[in-house]
Design an enzyme around this catalytic site. Structure first.
Site, PDB file in Angstrom:
ATOM      1  N   LYS A   1       6.580  -4.173  -4.696  1.00 20.93           N
ATOM      2  CA  LYS A   1       7.997  -3.795  -4.674  1.00 20.93           C
ATOM      3  C   LYS A   1       8.500  -3.660  -3.245  1.00 20.93           C
ATOM      4  O   LYS A   1       9.604  -4.059  -2.922  1.00 20.93           O
ATOM      5  CB  LYS A   1       8.171  -2.466  -5.416  1.00 20.93           C
ATOM      6  CG  LYS A   1       9.597  -1.974  -5.497  1.00 20.93           C
ATOM      7  CD  LYS A   1      10.381  -2.769  -6.512  1.00 20.93           C
ATOM      8  CE  LYS A   1      11.823  -2.320  -6.612  1.00 20.93           C
ATOM      9  NZ  LYS A   1      12.646  -3.363  -7.273  1.00 20.93           N
TER      10      LYS A   1
ATOM     11  N   TRP B   1      -2.885  -2.809  -1.641  1.00 28.59           N
ATOM     12  CA  TRP B   1      -2.419  -4.154  -1.996  1.00 28.59           C
ATOM     13  C   TRP B   1      -3.145  -5.084  -1.031  1.00 28.59           C
ATOM     14  O   TRP B   1      -2.882  -5.062   0.170  1.00 28.59           O
ATOM     15  CB  TRP B   1      -0.904  -4.239  -1.827  1.00 28.59           C
ATOM     16  CG  TRP B   1      -0.284  -5.502  -2.326  1.00 28.59           C
ATOM     17  CD1 TRP B   1       0.120  -5.775  -3.600  1.00 28.59           C
ATOM     18  CD2 TRP B   1       0.042  -6.663  -1.556  1.00 28.59           C
ATOM     19  NE1 TRP B   1       0.672  -7.029  -3.671  1.00 28.59           N
ATOM     20  CE2 TRP B   1       0.631  -7.606  -2.433  1.00 28.59           C
ATOM     21  CE3 TRP B   1      -0.112  -7.024  -0.209  1.00 28.59           C
ATOM     22  CZ2 TRP B   1       1.075  -8.863  -2.020  1.00 28.59           C
ATOM     23  CZ3 TRP B   1       0.333  -8.275   0.200  1.00 28.59           C
ATOM     24  CH2 TRP B   1       0.910  -9.182  -0.709  1.00 28.59           C
TER      25      TRP B   1
ATOM     26  N   ASN C   1      -1.816   1.566   5.719  1.00 30.27           N
ATOM     27  CA  ASN C   1      -0.889   0.573   5.180  1.00 30.27           C
ATOM     28  C   ASN C   1      -0.494  -0.329   6.341  1.00 30.27           C
ATOM     29  O   ASN C   1      -0.041   0.162   7.369  1.00 30.27           O
ATOM     30  CB  ASN C   1       0.352   1.293   4.612  1.00 30.27           C
ATOM     31  CG  ASN C   1       1.476   0.329   4.270  1.00 30.27           C
ATOM     32  OD1 ASN C   1       1.243  -0.863   4.079  1.00 30.27           O
ATOM     33  ND2 ASN C   1       2.692   0.841   4.187  1.00 30.27           N
ATOM     34  N   GLY C   2      -0.689  -1.637   6.184  1.00 27.63           N
ATOM     35  CA  GLY C   2      -0.336  -2.570   7.254  1.00 27.63           C
ATOM     36  C   GLY C   2      -1.492  -3.513   7.526  1.00 27.63           C
ATOM     37  O   GLY C   2      -2.348  -3.722   6.662  1.00 27.63           O
TER      38      GLY C   2
ATOM     39  N   LYS D   1      13.990 -14.562 -11.164  1.00 30.55           N
ATOM     40  CA  LYS D   1      13.637 -13.544 -12.169  1.00 30.55           C
ATOM     41  C   LYS D   1      12.641 -14.121 -13.168  1.00 30.55           C
ATOM     42  O   LYS D   1      11.640 -13.494 -13.502  1.00 30.55           O
ATOM     43  CB  LYS D   1      14.868 -13.054 -12.949  1.00 30.55           C
ATOM     44  CG  LYS D   1      15.791 -12.117 -12.262  1.00 30.55           C
ATOM     45  CD  LYS D   1      15.287 -10.706 -12.095  1.00 30.55           C
ATOM     46  CE  LYS D   1      14.613 -10.523 -10.767  1.00 30.55           C
ATOM     47  NZ  LYS D   1      15.454 -10.286  -9.624  1.00 30.55           N
TER      48      LYS D   1
ATOM     49  N   CYS E   1       0.815  -1.214   0.000  1.00 27.11           N
ATOM     50  CA  CYS E   1       0.000   0.000   0.000  1.00 27.11           C
ATOM     51  C   CYS E   1       0.855   1.272   0.000  1.00 27.11           C
ATOM     52  O   CYS E   1       1.894   1.339   0.649  1.00 27.11           O
ATOM     53  CB  CYS E   1      -0.885   0.038   1.229  1.00 27.11           C
ATOM     54  SG  CYS E   1      -1.950  -1.385   1.372  1.00 27.11           S
TER      55      CYS E   1
ATOM     56  N   GLU F   1      18.893 -16.870  -8.519  1.00 26.35           N
ATOM     57  CA  GLU F   1      18.416 -15.542  -8.925  1.00 26.35           C
ATOM     58  C   GLU F   1      17.805 -15.600 -10.338  1.00 26.35           C
ATOM     59  O   GLU F   1      16.770 -14.976 -10.601  1.00 26.35           O
ATOM     60  CB  GLU F   1      19.579 -14.541  -8.858  1.00 26.35           C
ATOM     61  CG  GLU F   1      19.275 -13.142  -9.362  1.00 26.35           C
ATOM     62  CD  GLU F   1      18.140 -12.428  -8.627  1.00 26.35           C
ATOM     63  OE1 GLU F   1      17.666 -12.911  -7.595  1.00 26.35           O
ATOM     64  OE2 GLU F   1      17.714 -11.377  -9.135  1.00 26.35           O
TER      65      GLU F   1
ATOM     66  N   HIS G   1      19.950 -35.841  -7.327  1.00 23.68           N
ATOM     67  CA  HIS G   1      19.389 -36.296  -6.049  1.00 23.68           C
ATOM     68  C   HIS G   1      17.882 -36.053  -5.985  1.00 23.68           C
ATOM     69  O   HIS G   1      17.315 -35.970  -4.890  1.00 23.68           O
ATOM     70  CB  HIS G   1      20.113 -35.605  -4.887  1.00 23.68           C
ATOM     71  CG  HIS G   1      21.575 -35.936  -4.832  1.00 23.68           C
ATOM     72  ND1 HIS G   1      22.041 -37.186  -4.495  1.00 23.68           N
ATOM     73  CD2 HIS G   1      22.675 -35.199  -5.127  1.00 23.68           C
ATOM     74  CE1 HIS G   1      23.364 -37.205  -4.561  1.00 23.68           C
ATOM     75  NE2 HIS G   1      23.780 -35.997  -4.949  1.00 23.68           N
TER      76      HIS G   1
ATOM     77  N   ARG H   1       5.227   0.288  -5.998  1.00 26.80           N
ATOM     78  CA  ARG H   1       5.178  -0.542  -4.788  1.00 26.80           C
ATOM     79  C   ARG H   1       4.252  -1.747  -4.970  1.00 26.80           C
ATOM     80  O   ARG H   1       4.347  -2.716  -4.226  1.00 26.80           O
ATOM     81  CB  ARG H   1       4.681   0.287  -3.600  1.00 26.80           C
ATOM     82  CG  ARG H   1       5.594   1.436  -3.236  1.00 26.80           C
ATOM     83  CD  ARG H   1       4.932   2.377  -2.262  1.00 26.80           C
ATOM     84  NE  ARG H   1       4.848   1.807  -0.925  1.00 26.80           N
ATOM     85  CZ  ARG H   1       5.782   1.951   0.002  1.00 26.80           C
ATOM     86  NH1 ARG H   1       6.869   2.638  -0.262  1.00 26.80           N
ATOM     87  NH2 ARG H   1       5.643   1.428   1.198  1.00 26.80           N
TER      88      ARG H   1
ATOM     89  N   GLU I   1       9.137 -14.814 -11.582  1.00 23.19           N
ATOM     90  CA  GLU I   1       8.509 -13.578 -11.119  1.00 23.19           C
ATOM     91  C   GLU I   1       7.854 -12.796 -12.255  1.00 23.19           C
ATOM     92  O   GLU I   1       6.749 -12.277 -12.103  1.00 23.19           O
ATOM     93  CB  GLU I   1       9.624 -12.752 -10.471  1.00 23.19           C
ATOM     94  CG  GLU I   1       9.267 -11.455  -9.866  1.00 23.19           C
ATOM     95  CD  GLU I   1      10.486 -10.828  -9.175  1.00 23.19           C
ATOM     96  OE1 GLU I   1      10.258 -10.078  -8.241  1.00 23.19           O
ATOM     97  OE2 GLU I   1      11.640 -11.074  -9.564  1.00 23.19           O
TER      98      GLU I   1
HETATM   99  O1  M6R Z   1      13.680  -4.203  -0.704  1.00 21.20           O
HETATM  100  P1  M6R Z   1      14.291  -5.539  -0.415  1.00 21.20           P
HETATM  101  O2  M6R Z   1      15.628  -5.708  -1.053  1.00 21.20           O
HETATM  102  O3  M6R Z   1      14.354  -5.831   1.056  1.00 21.20           O
HETATM  103  O4  M6R Z   1      13.321  -6.593  -1.077  1.00 21.20           O
HETATM  104  C1  M6R Z   1      13.529  -7.968  -0.913  1.00 21.20           C
HETATM  105  C2  M6R Z   1      12.669  -8.783  -1.850  1.00 21.20           C
HETATM  106  O5  M6R Z   1      11.307  -8.530  -1.605  1.00 21.20           O
HETATM  107  C3  M6R Z   1      12.979  -8.486  -3.311  1.00 21.20           C
HETATM  108  O6  M6R Z   1      14.323  -8.702  -3.605  1.00 21.20           O
HETATM  109  C4  M6R Z   1      12.121  -9.370  -4.245  1.00 21.20           C
HETATM  110  O7  M6R Z   1      12.494 -10.699  -4.104  1.00 21.20           O
HETATM  111  C5  M6R Z   1      12.273  -8.905  -5.696  1.00 21.20           C
HETATM  112  N1  M6R Z   1      10.988  -8.668  -6.261  1.00 21.20           N
HETATM  113  C6  M6R Z   1      12.950  -9.893  -6.576  1.00 21.20           C
HETATM  114  O8  M6R Z   1      13.088  -9.432  -7.881  1.00 21.20           O
END
Ligand code: M6R
Length: 604
Positions: free
Chosen positions: A599, A71, A97-98, A481, A2, A477, A500, A27, A484
């Site tokens: 975000k 959100w 927010n929360g 990516k 949010c 990673e 395994h 966000r 996501e």
């Molecule tokens: O702001 P932060 O680095 O603490 O965020 C951590 C994760 O939420 C963030 O890296 C998330 O995994 C990304 N969307 C990955 O691309």
């Protein structure tokens, strides 16, 4: 998650808060809304993008407004569940927010008292409580409400009897105040207000704020007045625009050479260890982070352990506070453990909770963060600010590279400090780190060859990414990516682990991306590629320029520029980011705002 903005001043508030709200779109959200003060409070809210809400906005002459992007946590995304929420008389409007953890019990009690609810949202108890407690002073009414609620929250409130006043509070979620001339702003982060002011007040947790055009007041929960400082945000923190790129993510991938260059100065000069308060013999390091930042931490472990004799553990923030105490706590000062928290946003609730737990245990804490002034930078003992500029795409890209760079620089300086590197070696490392931007530029210049690999992935339901040693985190990673932004299931695995279990899943429909750098694990990785090929799974390999063997055993391959294998995570990362981007682009997904994701993850 949010986003909250508010404006009180002499200009038309509606236009300003909508513009500011758009700066918080990154966000992540599913609906938006605004409350303005006309003759009475007027609320306008709508599911979907801000444009949906804008299309039904009534004309407004108000100089006061609060607005919100939601959100969903409690209740589906819908017009009714969107914020602002109001009391039955529409005298109070609230954005939140929360989460309010005890909202069900509060709601039941309020219903017994005759109050009616319209939404499924936990936040709706807030305006009803505030209205119930209101006796002329909005700060007092909010403070009484706070005594009833449990959870985490930033709350902003306006009341029809206070035409120029916004009252807000923060408890474990972000809130900043933008200071203007005869106008003031509140927001979830600085990006929302930078167009209007660079003068920022950062309220602490558990502080109530009252802003009018001419005044800012802060109170604790006993309603005692609190002094505050106005800070000036550095100019480099510019509000991001797409600058001709189709997506923020692509722009941010291409900004990486600059981001690394800009971050270098802080990392490699000015006695970084002294600045971070690292002036004792460190016995152990714990790195704590989430998502992509966690993967940067895993790379950091390999580098720091290789360069120093210091053992490094890496953990997810969400698990850290429930884990056994950090090793070395309670020992002699000389063995005081160091906890490194990595968070690009500096507002991730899990990582903030981990930072607090580490501090309570007596650890020395430092944060690697991309947002100056963010929560984490204000709570830890030392800060490394990466200078990537604002990252808007939900998928972390440029901040990942600058986080890794920070960890390499930290490792090199710790090694020099402890005598494992001498001065010429320190200089050699520094010069290698300085070369990374030009190496990744070569990968960026070869993006057409990466695009050519897309057909291997677009029809896949599932993909594997494998790597060994320092490139195992890169496999993780790469998989993160891809899943996501393209919604293709992907897993990152240590190459030796496939046999395994996961090998059972391989078929000709399951592409395997192998990272095969010329290090001491190379021959084993070649064997792993052979095992995959033998199960008919297509193998796409990332190798170093001039590799003779990989082209013979892979279905497709991509050559990375020559680089010391220990620095290869940088070039590998850029390749993996572009590959995911092009696959997602081909599939037509919402690249910058993937479904269900936010975000800035401000709830635990
Ligand atoms: O702001 P932060 O680095 O603490 O965020 C951590 C994760 O939420 C963030 O890296 C998330 O995994 C990304 N969307 C990955 O691309």
């Amino acid at each position: 998650m949010c986003g909250i903005v508010g404006y009180t001043g002499h200009q038309p508030a509606q236009k300003i808060v909508i513009e500011s709200l758009k700066k918080l779109e990154y966000r992540g959200y599913d609906s938006s809304g605004i409350a303005t003060k006309e003759d009475k409070l007027v609320i306008c809210k709508k599911e979907g993008p801000i444009a949906n809400m804008e299309s039904i906005l009534p004309k407004s002459s108000s100089n006061l407004a609060i607005a919100h992007t939601r959100w969903a946590t409690h209740g589906v995304p819908s017009d009714t569940n969107a914020h602002p929420h109001t009391d039955g008389d529409n005298s109070v409007a609230v954005v939140h927010n929360g989460t309010i953890d005890n909202y069900l019990a509060i709601r039941e009690n309020l219903e017994k008292e005759g109050y009616n609810f319209k939404s499924e949202s936990d936040s709706e108890v807030l305006p009803i409580l505030i209205s119930k407690y209101y006796a002329g002073d909005l700060v007092e009414a909010l403070n009484k409400t706070l005594a009833d609620i449990q959870g985490i929250f930033t709350i902003a409130v306006i009341h029809e009897n206070h035409p120029d006043e916004i009252v807000a509070v923060r408890h474990e979620t972000p809130l900043i105040i933008g200071v203007g001339n005869s106008e003031n702003f509140i927001a979830s982060d600085i990006y929302a207000v930078l167009k209007y002011t660079q003068q920022i007040v950062y309220p602490e947790d558990n502080q109530i704020v009252r802003v009018t055009p001419e005044s800012i007041e802060l109170f604790d929960f006993d309603l005692k007045s609190i002094d505050y400082e106005v800070e000036t945000v550095e100019k480099y923190t510019e509000v991001a625009e797409k600058g001709g790129y189709e997506h923020f993510m692509l722009k941010e991938i291409f900004e990486q050479p600059k981001a690394l260059q800009d971050s270098l100065t802080e990392l490699l000069v000015d006695s970084p260890l002294e600045r971070l308060g690292l002036n004792w013999k460190i016995g152990s390091i714990s790195i704590v982070a989430c998502g992509t930042s966690y993967h940067a931490g895993l790379v950091g472990k390999y580098v720091i352990e290789q360069l120093t004799a210091i053992p490094v553990s890496v953990g997810y923030s969400s698990e850290f506070r429930y884990a056994a105490p950090v090793q070395g706590v309670g020992g002699l000062l000389s063995s005081r453990p160091l906890v490194v928290l990595i968070s690009q946003s500096g507002e991730t609730a899990d990582t903030l909770a981990a930072a607090r737990s580490a501090k309570q245990q007596g650890c020395h804490t430092i944060a690697i963060c991309n947002v100056p002034g963010s929560r984490i930078t204000r709570e830890v003992d030392g800060v490394i600010i990466t200078k990537s500029g604002q990252e808007v795409g939900v998928a972390a890209t440029k901040t990942f590279l600058t986080q890794m760079q920070a960890l390499y620089a930290l490792g090199v300086h710790l090694a020099f400090n402890s005598g494992s590197l001498d001065h010429p070696q320190l200089k050699l490392w520094e010069s290698e780190i300085r070369k990374i931007p030009s190496k990744i530029t070569q990968v960026l210049n070869n993006s057409e060859a990466i695009k050519a690999l897309v057909p291997h992935f677009v029809k896949a339901k599932s993909a594997f990414f494998i790597g060994r040693n320092i490139n195992y985190p890169l496999a993780m990673e790469g998989a993160l990516k891809l899943k996501e932004i393209s919604y293709i299931h992907a897993e990152g695995y240590p190459a030796g682990e496939l046999k395994h279990g996961p090998l059972a899943l391989l078929s000709k429909e399951t592409p395997v991306l192998a990272i095969a750098m010329q290090d001491h694990t190379y021959s084993k990785l070649v064997s792993n590629i052979e095992e995959v090929s033998a199960r008919s799974a297509p193998v796409i390999t990332l190798c170093q320029k001039g590799d003779q063997q990989i082209p013979k055993i892979s279905d497709s391959y991509f050559e990375l520029p020559e680089i010391d294998p220990v620095l290869s995570p940088f070039t590998v990362a850029v390749f993996l980011q572009l590959l995911s981007y092009y696959v997602a682009h081909e599939l037509g997904t919402e690249i910058d705002k993937p479904r269900n994701l936010a975000k800035s993850v401000t709830v635990e």
